[in-house]
Design a protein around this motif. Structure first.
Motif, PDB file in Angstrom:
ATOM      1  N   ASN A  98      -7.120   2.474  -2.031  1.00 19.77           N
ATOM      2  CA  ASN A  98      -6.627   3.079  -0.798  1.00 19.77           C
ATOM      3  C   ASN A  98      -5.794   4.311  -1.140  1.00 19.77           C
ATOM      4  OD1 ASN A  98      -6.084   3.292   2.059  1.00 19.77           O
ATOM      5  ND2 ASN A  98      -6.332   1.068   2.157  1.00 19.77           N
ATOM      6  N   TYR A  99      -5.275   4.969  -0.123  1.00 21.69           N
ATOM      7  CA  TYR A  99      -4.380   6.102  -0.358  1.00 21.69           C
ATOM      8  C   TYR A  99      -3.110   5.632  -1.056  1.00 21.69           C
ATOM      9  CZ  TYR A  99      -7.183   9.082   2.717  1.00 21.69           C
ATOM     10  OH  TYR A  99      -8.194   9.817   3.275  1.00 21.69           O
ATOM     11  N   GLY A 100      -2.537   6.527  -1.869  1.00 25.99           N
ATOM     12  CA  GLY A 100      -1.301   6.214  -2.563  1.00 25.99           C
ATOM     13  C   GLY A 100      -0.384   7.417  -2.594  1.00 25.99           C
ATOM     14  N   GLN A 101       0.702   7.280  -3.322  1.00 24.96           N
ATOM     15  CA  GLN A 101       1.672   8.361  -3.449  1.00 24.96           C
ATOM     16  C   GLN A 101       1.200   9.390  -4.483  1.00 24.96           C
ATOM     17  OE1 GLN A 101       4.447   8.871  -1.688  1.00 24.96           O
ATOM     18  NE2 GLN A 101       4.195   7.004  -0.465  1.00 24.96           N
ATOM     19  N   ALA A 102       1.677  10.616  -4.319  1.00 22.70           N
ATOM     20  CA  ALA A 102       1.307  11.685  -5.247  1.00 22.70           C
ATOM     21  C   ALA A 102       1.835  11.428  -6.650  1.00 22.70           C
ATOM     22  CB  ALA A 102       1.818  13.028  -4.737  1.00 22.70           C
ATOM     23  N   ALA A 106     -10.818  -7.003 -12.149  1.00 19.55           N
ATOM     24  CA  ALA A 106      -9.880  -6.770 -11.052  1.00 19.55           C
ATOM     25  C   ALA A 106     -10.574  -7.141  -9.751  1.00 19.55           C
ATOM     26  CB  ALA A 106      -9.453  -5.303 -11.020  1.00 19.55           C
ATOM     27  N   GLY A 107      -9.981  -8.038  -8.988  1.00 26.99           N
ATOM     28  CA  GLY A 107     -10.535  -8.431  -7.711  1.00 26.99           C
ATOM     29  C   GLY A 107      -9.929  -7.635  -6.573  1.00 26.99           C
ATOM     30  N   LYS A 108     -10.467  -7.857  -5.379  1.00 24.94           N
ATOM     31  CA  LYS A 108      -9.996  -7.089  -4.229  1.00 24.94           C
ATOM     32  C   LYS A 108      -8.593  -7.495  -3.812  1.00 24.94           C
ATOM     33  CE  LYS A 108     -12.749  -5.614  -0.935  1.00 24.94           C
ATOM     34  NZ  LYS A 108     -13.622  -5.525   0.267  1.00 24.94           N
ATOM     35  N   HIS A 109      -8.263  -8.788  -3.911  1.00 24.92           N
ATOM     36  CA  HIS A 109      -6.983  -9.273  -3.388  1.00 24.92           C
ATOM     37  C   HIS A 109      -6.177 -10.027  -4.457  1.00 24.92           C
ATOM     38  CE1 HIS A 109      -8.168  -8.010   0.601  1.00 24.92           C
ATOM     39  NE2 HIS A 109      -9.290  -8.712   0.506  1.00 24.92           N
ATOM     40  N   ASP A 110      -6.248  -9.564  -5.705  1.00 28.96           N
ATOM     41  CA  ASP A 110      -5.530 -10.229  -6.800  1.00 28.96           C
ATOM     42  C   ASP A 110      -4.028 -10.272  -6.565  1.00 28.96           C
ATOM     43  OD1 ASP A 110      -7.870 -10.714  -8.090  1.00 28.96           O
ATOM     44  OD2 ASP A 110      -7.605  -9.184  -9.656  1.00 28.96           O
ATOM     45  N   ALA A 111      -3.464  -9.197  -6.003  1.00 28.32           N
ATOM     46  CA  ALA A 111      -2.011  -9.148  -5.794  1.00 28.32           C
ATOM     47  C   ALA A 111      -1.573 -10.199  -4.782  1.00 28.32           C
ATOM     48  CB  ALA A 111      -1.581  -7.755  -5.345  1.00 28.32           C
ATOM     49  N   ALA A 112      -2.253 -10.275  -3.667  1.00 27.88           N
ATOM     50  CA  ALA A 112      -1.900 -11.263  -2.645  1.00 27.88           C
ATOM     51  C   ALA A 112      -2.083 -12.691  -3.151  1.00 27.88           C
ATOM     52  CB  ALA A 112      -2.752 -11.036  -1.393  1.00 27.88           C
ATOM     53  N   LEU A 114       0.824  -1.201   0.000  1.00 28.55           N
ATOM     54  CA  LEU A 114       0.000   0.000   0.000  1.00 28.55           C
ATOM     55  C   LEU A 114       0.861   1.255   0.000  1.00 28.55           C
ATOM     56  CD1 LEU A 114      -2.776  -0.931   2.596  1.00 28.55           C
ATOM     57  CD2 LEU A 114      -2.971  -0.928   0.110  1.00 28.55           C
ATOM     58  N   ALA A 115       0.498   2.214  -0.851  1.00 31.99           N
ATOM     59  CA  ALA A 115       1.122   3.545  -0.877  1.00 31.99           C
ATOM     60  C   ALA A 115       2.635   3.472  -0.941  1.00 31.99           C
ATOM     61  CB  ALA A 115       0.687   4.346   0.355  1.00 31.99           C
ATOM     62  N   THR A 116       3.170   2.539  -1.716  1.00 32.49           N
ATOM     63  CA  THR A 116       4.618   2.386  -1.785  1.00 32.49           C
ATOM     64  C   THR A 116       5.229   3.410  -2.740  1.00 32.49           C
ATOM     65  OG1 THR A 116       4.339   0.683  -3.478  1.00 32.49           O
ATOM     66  CG2 THR A 116       4.586  -0.042  -1.202  1.00 32.49           C
ATOM     67  N   TYR A 117       6.433   3.787  -2.430  1.00 32.09           N
ATOM     68  CA  TYR A 117       7.155   4.794  -3.216  1.00 32.09           C
ATOM     69  C   TYR A 117       7.540   4.217  -4.579  1.00 32.09           C
ATOM     70  CZ  TYR A 117      11.036   7.658  -4.855  1.00 32.09           C
ATOM     71  OH  TYR A 117      11.879   8.429  -5.614  1.00 32.09           O
ATOM     72  N   LEU A 151      -4.528   4.798   6.904  1.00 32.03           N
ATOM     73  CA  LEU A 151      -5.124   4.011   5.829  1.00 32.03           C
ATOM     74  C   LEU A 151      -6.309   3.213   6.355  1.00 32.03           C
ATOM     75  CD1 LEU A 151      -1.853   2.558   4.253  1.00 32.03           C
ATOM     76  CD2 LEU A 151      -3.136   4.552   3.481  1.00 32.03           C
ATOM     77  N   PRO A 152      -7.480   3.336   5.752  1.00 32.61           N
ATOM     78  CA  PRO A 152      -8.589   2.481   6.160  1.00 32.61           C
ATOM     79  C   PRO A 152      -8.371   1.050   5.673  1.00 32.61           C
ATOM     80  CG  PRO A 152      -9.225   3.805   4.275  1.00 32.61           C
ATOM     81  CD  PRO A 152      -7.861   4.273   4.677  1.00 32.61           C
ATOM     82  N   SER A 153      -9.004   0.113   6.314  1.00 35.08           N
ATOM     83  CA  SER A 153      -8.896  -1.282   5.910  1.00 35.08           C
ATOM     84  C   SER A 153      -9.750  -1.533   4.676  1.00 35.08           C
ATOM     85  CB  SER A 153      -9.347  -2.203   7.040  1.00 35.08           C
ATOM     86  OG  SER A 153      -9.458  -3.542   6.579  1.00 35.08           O
ATOM     87  N   SER A 154      -9.185  -2.267   3.713  1.00 36.88           N
ATOM     88  CA  SER A 154      -9.963  -2.596   2.525  1.00 36.88           C
ATOM     89  C   SER A 154     -11.125  -3.527   2.847  1.00 36.88           C
ATOM     90  CB  SER A 154      -9.064  -3.225   1.464  1.00 36.88           C
ATOM     91  OG  SER A 154      -8.539  -4.461   1.908  1.00 36.88           O
ATOM     92  N   THR A 155     -11.148  -4.084   4.076  1.00 35.77           N
ATOM     93  CA  THR A 155     -12.303  -4.871   4.507  1.00 35.77           C
ATOM     94  C   THR A 155     -13.587  -4.066   4.376  1.00 35.77           C
ATOM     95  OG1 THR A 155     -10.930  -6.047   6.116  1.00 35.77           O
ATOM     96  CG2 THR A 155     -13.315  -6.135   6.455  1.00 35.77           C
ATOM     97  N   PHE A 156     -13.463  -2.764   4.523  1.00 34.40           N
ATOM     98  CA  PHE A 156     -14.643  -1.899   4.505  1.00 34.40           C
ATOM     99  C   PHE A 156     -14.876  -1.253   3.138  1.00 34.40           C
ATOM    100  CE2 PHE A 156     -12.855  -1.668   8.890  1.00 34.40           C
ATOM    101  CZ  PHE A 156     -13.797  -2.519   9.474  1.00 34.40           C
TER     102      PHE A 156
END
Length: 549
Positions: A154-158, A135-141, A43-46, A100-105
């Motif tokens: 979620n929030y990310g980098q500018a 695109a699913g919610k947890h495709d990366a994992a 999440l929000a990685t540089y 960061l809010p949880s993607s559960t919500f």
């Protein structure tokens, strides 16, 4: 003032695009990716373009621009929360620091879109044969994708997500290959937002900025509340005239103008809004040479760059064959100012608005690392990041489905579709507009047809009656409306406001169907004939008419 061919300006360095061993090609993308750092799925990685572009061996570094950065820009510091979020990729770290809010919500389990399958790009083909992309919610994992709802929403980098930033960085290098080392890209929420950030980065209230004599009205309206004055540079059918800009700057008087000599140029080189003009490669080299001579910084706004068309050959001439390959397509494009920029004096603004969809509100800039860093600091406390929904959709379309070859296939298809639309309005103008009072040049790119109206032939003028040019423009514009067509007044786009020496109307041919465009041009022609006394109120042609009805 010398004619354009006698422009006495010498560039500090040859601006012809250099050839470098490590130039990225379409075929070279997989190999480049295999050697680049893996895209983080945290999440929000540089992320930075430096992770995805060539090292730039043999290229010079960009000039420093400290002397034109404003106090506001220099005062911007790294966002504390954005800086802390870069630590989220640390293995085993449990974060209680980031907001960061949880993607559960997140009330979304998957996102599905249907997209064209190259080369079947038309609406009917997409409906029948398009690809369903999900695109699913947890495709990366789950190892299904590099990007998913959990990350994108979620929030990310500018700078935007690493996933999409990688694509636009590679695309920029394939198309433009900036000829200096330390260039970077950063995503944004569209070019107007980038333009406003750039103005606040470089300009102080009371400064002049230069632009074409007729310019994008929203850009002018962005500059005005910031206390900036626009200086219009004269134009011809190829757009901005470098020799006129050089003359103005060479003879600049601070006492007469009440402001320092301008150092910022805003230009739309391709399919210019509103005139439709496209600067040739030679014109762009001359412009860049003037920029070097006067140490100007250039904002290159290019939403229509990939709407370059086939040459206009007229209603009866045979069509010119389209580009036969990706390389032929890229070679057919007019070289960008970015591709000539050996100094890092160009900030190029690209957008998906005209080639994908404006509602995506996603674009990117390319500039030197110094300038990108300042723009990113601004975004961190304003727009924060482009929409995660838009970034995810664009990534699934451009990177995972089409890839760079498919995206170029789409742009080639767009080139041919816009050529057809341009030909349609140009032919309609030849059929229906009275050449006694109307003239035009078929555009080489973009969405706009610029029609010049000879106001001096209006009956009120010929009778010697006192009438203001803006009043006459309003009268002619209203005549078009009464005939059933809406155009845009040229005065709306005049950089310095008011009426110029000539009168123009802008017609947009992108959205309306071809039959509607033809009918609209016919109606505009009728309005002109009525207003100029070439057609009576019953629709009959007067003796002065040219025979077209």
């Amino acid at each position: 003032m010398p004619p354009p061919s006698a422009l006495d300006v010498e560039a500090a360095t040859d601006t012809q695009a250099a050839t470098f061993i490590d130039r990225l090609s379409l075929n070279g993308v997989p190999a480049r990716r295999s050697k680049s750092p893996a895209v983080s799925t945290g999440l929000a990685t540089y992320a930075s373009s430096d992770m995805f572009k060539s090292p730039g061996h043999g290229k010079p570094k960009a000039k420093r621009w400290d002397h034109i950065l404003t106090q506001e820009s220099n005062s911007r510091e790294l966002s504390s929360l954005k800086a802390a979020s870069q630590l989220l990729k640390t293995p085993g770290l449990i974060s209680l620091g980031a907001g960061l809010p949880s993607s559960t919500f997140f009330p979304f389990e998957h996102l599905q879109v249907k997209v064209p399958k190259p080369p079947q790009f038309s609406e009917p083909e997409t409906k029948d044969f398009g690809l369903l992309v999900q695109a699913g919610k947890h495709d990366a994992a789950e190892g299904k994708s590099l990007y998913d709802i959990h990350i994108a929403f979620n929030y990310g980098q500018a700078t935007g997500s690493a996933q999409l930033l990688r694509f636009v960085t590679e695309h920029t290098e394939i198309v433009h290959h900036p000829p200096y080392q330390d260039w970077q890209c950063t995503l944004n929420v569209g070019s107007i937002a980038a333009f406003e950030m750039a103005l606040r980065t470089f300009c102080t209230r009371g400064d002049y900025i230069m632009t074409e004599e007729y310019s994008f009205c929203t850009a002018l309206e962005t500059a005005s509340p910031l206390g900036l004055k626009c200086l219009g540079i004269k134009m011809d059918e190829e757009g901005l005239l470098p020799f006129h800009m050089d003359d103005l700057l060479t003879n600049w008087s601070v006492s007469e103008r009440g402001a320092q000599k301008p150092f910022l140029l805003y230009t739309v080189p391709t399919g210019q809004n509103p005139t439709g003009a496209t600067q040739s490669a030679q014109r762009r080299r001359e412009l860049y040479a003037v920029a070097q001579k006067h140490d100007l910084y250039i904002l290159e706004d290019e939403p229509y760059y990939f709407l370059q068309m086939q040459p206009y050959t007229g209603p009866d001439a045979p069509d010119i064959p389209p580009p036969s390959s990706h390389d032929a397509f890229l070679d057919a494009l007019v070289p960008s100012l970015l591709s000539m920029d050996i100094d890092g004096r160009v900030m190029r603004m690209d957008s998906f608005s005209k080639v994908i969809a404006p509602g995506m509100r996603t674009g990117w800039i390319t500039a030197s690392a110094q300038i990108v860093e300042r723009i990113v600091r601004h975004a961190e406390v304003s727009t924060q990041m482009p929409s995660g929904v838009s970034q995810l959709v664009l990534f699934k379309l451009l990177d995972e489905t089409w890839g760079h070859p498919g995206y170029l296939d789409w742009l080639i298809w767009m080139r041919l579709e816009y050529t057809r639309k341009r030909d349609n309005i140009a032919i309609a103008c030849e059929r229906f507009l009275p050449r006694e009072v109307a003239s035009w040049v078929a555009p080489e790119a973009g969405m706009f047809h610029w029609i010049k109206v000879d106001w001096r032939k209006h009956p009120l003028i010929r009778r010697g009656e006192a009438v203001q040019l803006l009043e006459l423009e309003e009268k002619i514009w209203r005549a078009g409306i009464e005939s059933g067509v809406l155009t845009a007044k040229g005065s709306w786009f005049r950089a310095e406001g008011g009426a110029g020496e000539e009168m123009f109307f802008r017609a947009t041919f992108a959205a309306a169907g071809e039959k509607d465009v033809t009918q609209a041009v016919e109606r505009f022609g009728k309005g002109l004939r009525v207003e100029f006394g070439l057609l009576d109120r019953n629709g009959e042609v007067n003796g002065q008419a040219n025979g077209h009805q």
